[in-house]
Design an enzyme around this catalytic site. Structure first.
Site, PDB file in Angstrom:
ATOM      1  CB  SER A 266       0.658  -0.582   7.588  1.00  0.00           C
ATOM      2  OG  SER A 266       1.616   0.217   6.671  1.00  0.00           O
ATOM      3  CG  PHE A 267      -4.513  -4.258   9.598  1.00  0.00           C
ATOM      4  CD1 PHE A 267      -5.415  -3.447  10.709  1.00  0.00           C
ATOM      5  CD2 PHE A 267      -4.962  -5.616   9.164  1.00  0.00           C
ATOM      6  CE1 PHE A 267      -5.955  -4.237  11.383  1.00  0.00           C
ATOM      7  CE2 PHE A 267      -6.006  -6.194  10.243  1.00  0.00           C
ATOM      8  CZ  PHE A 267      -6.157  -5.379  11.294  1.00  0.00           C
ATOM      9  CD  GLU A 268      -3.111  -6.947   5.733  1.00  0.00           C
ATOM     10  OE1 GLU A 268      -2.514  -5.866   5.156  1.00  0.00           O
ATOM     11  OE2 GLU A 268      -4.177  -6.714   6.016  1.00  0.00           O
TER      12      GLU A 268
ATOM     13  CG  HIS B 278      -9.278   2.356   6.684  1.00  0.00           C
ATOM     14  ND1 HIS B 278      -9.802   1.353   7.075  1.00  0.00           N
ATOM     15  CD2 HIS B 278      -8.174   2.059   5.801  1.00  0.00           C
ATOM     16  CE1 HIS B 278      -9.340   0.211   6.689  1.00  0.00           C
ATOM     17  NE2 HIS B 278      -8.271   0.762   5.805  1.00  0.00           N
TER      18      HIS B 278
ATOM     19  CG  PHE C 293      -1.987   0.658   1.115  1.00  0.00           C
ATOM     20  CD1 PHE C 293      -3.396   0.054   0.963  1.00  0.00           C
ATOM     21  CD2 PHE C 293      -2.228   2.014   1.222  1.00  0.00           C
ATOM     22  CE1 PHE C 293      -4.667   0.806   0.851  1.00  0.00           C
ATOM     23  CE2 PHE C 293      -3.304   3.014   1.182  1.00  0.00           C
ATOM     24  CZ  PHE C 293      -4.590   2.231   0.923  1.00  0.00           C
TER      25      PHE C 293
ATOM     26  CB  THR D  31     -12.312   7.511   6.293  1.00  0.00           C
ATOM     27  OG1 THR D  31     -11.379   6.447   5.904  1.00  0.00           O
ATOM     28  CG2 THR D  31     -13.284   7.604   5.003  1.00  0.00           C
TER      29      THR D  31
ATOM     30  CG  PHE E  64       7.150   1.481  14.166  1.00  0.00           C
ATOM     31  CD1 PHE E  64       6.238   0.652  13.877  1.00  0.00           C
ATOM     32  CD2 PHE E  64       6.952   2.831  14.149  1.00  0.00           C
ATOM     33  CE1 PHE E  64       4.806   1.217  13.456  1.00  0.00           C
ATOM     34  CE2 PHE E  64       5.426   3.258  13.741  1.00  0.00           C
ATOM     35  CZ  PHE E  64       4.625   2.391  13.556  1.00  0.00           C
TER      36      PHE E  64
ATOM     37  CB  VAL F   1      -0.156   4.923   7.793  1.00  0.00           C
ATOM     38  CG1 VAL F   1      -1.656   4.937   7.915  1.00  0.00           C
ATOM     39  CG2 VAL F   1       0.130   3.300   7.849  1.00  0.00           C
ATOM     40  CB  ILE F   2      -0.770   8.878   3.222  1.00  0.00           C
ATOM     41  CG1 ILE F   2       0.521   8.326   3.125  1.00  0.00           C
ATOM     42  CG2 ILE F   2      -1.174  10.088   2.992  1.00  0.00           C
ATOM     43  CD1 ILE F   2       1.231   8.558   1.686  1.00  0.00           C
TER      44      ILE F   2
HETATM   45  N1  INI Z   1      -2.392   0.787   4.490  1.00  0.00           N
HETATM   46  C1  INI Z   1      -1.170   1.261   4.532  1.00  0.00           C
HETATM   47  O1  INI Z   1      -0.199   0.812   4.473  1.00  0.00           O
HETATM   48  N2  INI Z   1      -1.293   2.513   4.563  1.00  0.00           N
HETATM   49  C2  INI Z   1      -2.455   3.401   4.383  1.00  0.00           C
HETATM   50  O2  INI Z   1      -2.530   4.462   4.179  1.00  0.00           O
HETATM   51  C3  INI Z   1      -3.691   2.539   4.450  1.00  0.00           C
HETATM   52  N3  INI Z   1      -4.883   3.181   4.439  1.00  0.00           N
HETATM   53  O3  INI Z   1      -4.839   4.591   4.631  1.00  0.00           O
HETATM   54  O4  INI Z   1      -6.083   2.604   4.142  1.00  0.00           O
HETATM   55  C4  INI Z   1      -3.695   1.065   4.193  1.00  0.00           C
HETATM   56  N4  INI Z   1      -4.796   0.420   4.292  1.00  0.00           N
HETATM   57  C5  INI Z   1      -4.627  -0.927   4.061  1.00  0.00           C
HETATM   58  C6  INI Z   1      -4.596  -1.935   5.270  1.00  0.00           C
HETATM   59  O5  INI Z   1      -3.389  -1.746   5.751  1.00  0.00           O
HETATM   60  C7  INI Z   1      -4.824  -3.195   4.861  1.00  0.00           C
HETATM   61  O6  INI Z   1      -3.994  -3.877   4.010  1.00  0.00           O
HETATM   62  C8  INI Z   1      -6.322  -3.682   4.271  1.00  0.00           C
HETATM   63  O7  INI Z   1      -7.207  -2.961   5.376  1.00  0.00           O
HETATM   64  C9  INI Z   1      -6.537  -5.034   4.266  1.00  0.00           C
HETATM   65  O8  INI Z   1      -6.349  -5.867   5.547  1.00  0.00           O
END
Ligand code: INI
Length: 160
Positions: free
Chosen positions: A61-63, A93, A23, A91, A118, A86-87
């Site tokens: 980044s969530f993963e 999110h 992402f 929303t 990190f 992460v920008i």
């Molecule tokens: N993931 C990022 O690495 N940066 C972001 O800015 C971001 N936003 O803003 O949505 C983002 N979302 C995806 C998230 O990390 C997961 O991959 C997705 O939700 C699937 O689990």
């Protein structure tokens, strides 16, 4: 009295894992380039044939925490580096992603006793992220240095 400090010249038998989010890969790709440049210049074999470095790509980044956890549990790596961007969007999110990524990485690091750098940029705009990923400086370089320092420090402490 003992003073413990990591060295940057201790790279010969290090194994390093990098976990990088796709992402915002315009940013994370540049962080990865800076990171690899630093590791190579400090003696890590970053060639595809080498056995000192592995790279895992995740969707976002969530993963980062779950893949870091599996790599750390393998016991193969002295240190892991996570890279993400992460920008802030319109929303909430953004808040969820950065909160889970940061808490998850911190807890995996403590639970597996594996240093995890990190390297997740958190910015309001893409411009700010790019400035930290090569337009001005490249924090990927800094994250690699911090990884070398932590790997060396942990080795020293483990050998007490
Ligand atoms: N993931 C990022 O690495 N940066 C972001 O800015 C971001 N936003 O803003 O949505 C983002 N979302 C995806 C998230 O990390 C997961 O991959 C997705 O939700 C699937 O689990």
């Amino acid at each position: 009295m003992a003073t413990f400090e990591g060295k940057f010249t201790d790279a010969t038998d290090l194994h390093i894992g990098v976990v990088v989010a796709r992402f915002n890969d315009l940013v994370t790709g540049k962080l990865l380039s800076g990171c690899l440049d630093c590791l190579e210049r400090h003696g890590i074999d970053t060639s595809p044939e080498g056995n000192q470095l592995d790279i895992a790509w995740v969707p976002g980044s969530f993963e980062l925490p779950i893949v870091s956890q599996e790599l750390a549990k393998s016991g193969k790596y002295h240190v892991l580096i996570t890279l993400g961007a992460v920008i802030r969007g319109d929303t909430p999110h953004f808040e969820v992603v950065i909160s889970e990524a940061s808490k998850g990485i911190a807890s995996v690091s403590r639970e597996t006793a594996t240093p995890i750098i990190f390297g997740v940029l958190t910015t309001d705009t893409m411009q700010q992220a790019l400035e930290r990923a090569g337009i001005k400086s490249n924090l990927g370089w800094t994250y690699a240095l911090q990884a070398l320092e932590m790997a060396s420090l942990m080795k020293t402490i483990e050998s007490i």
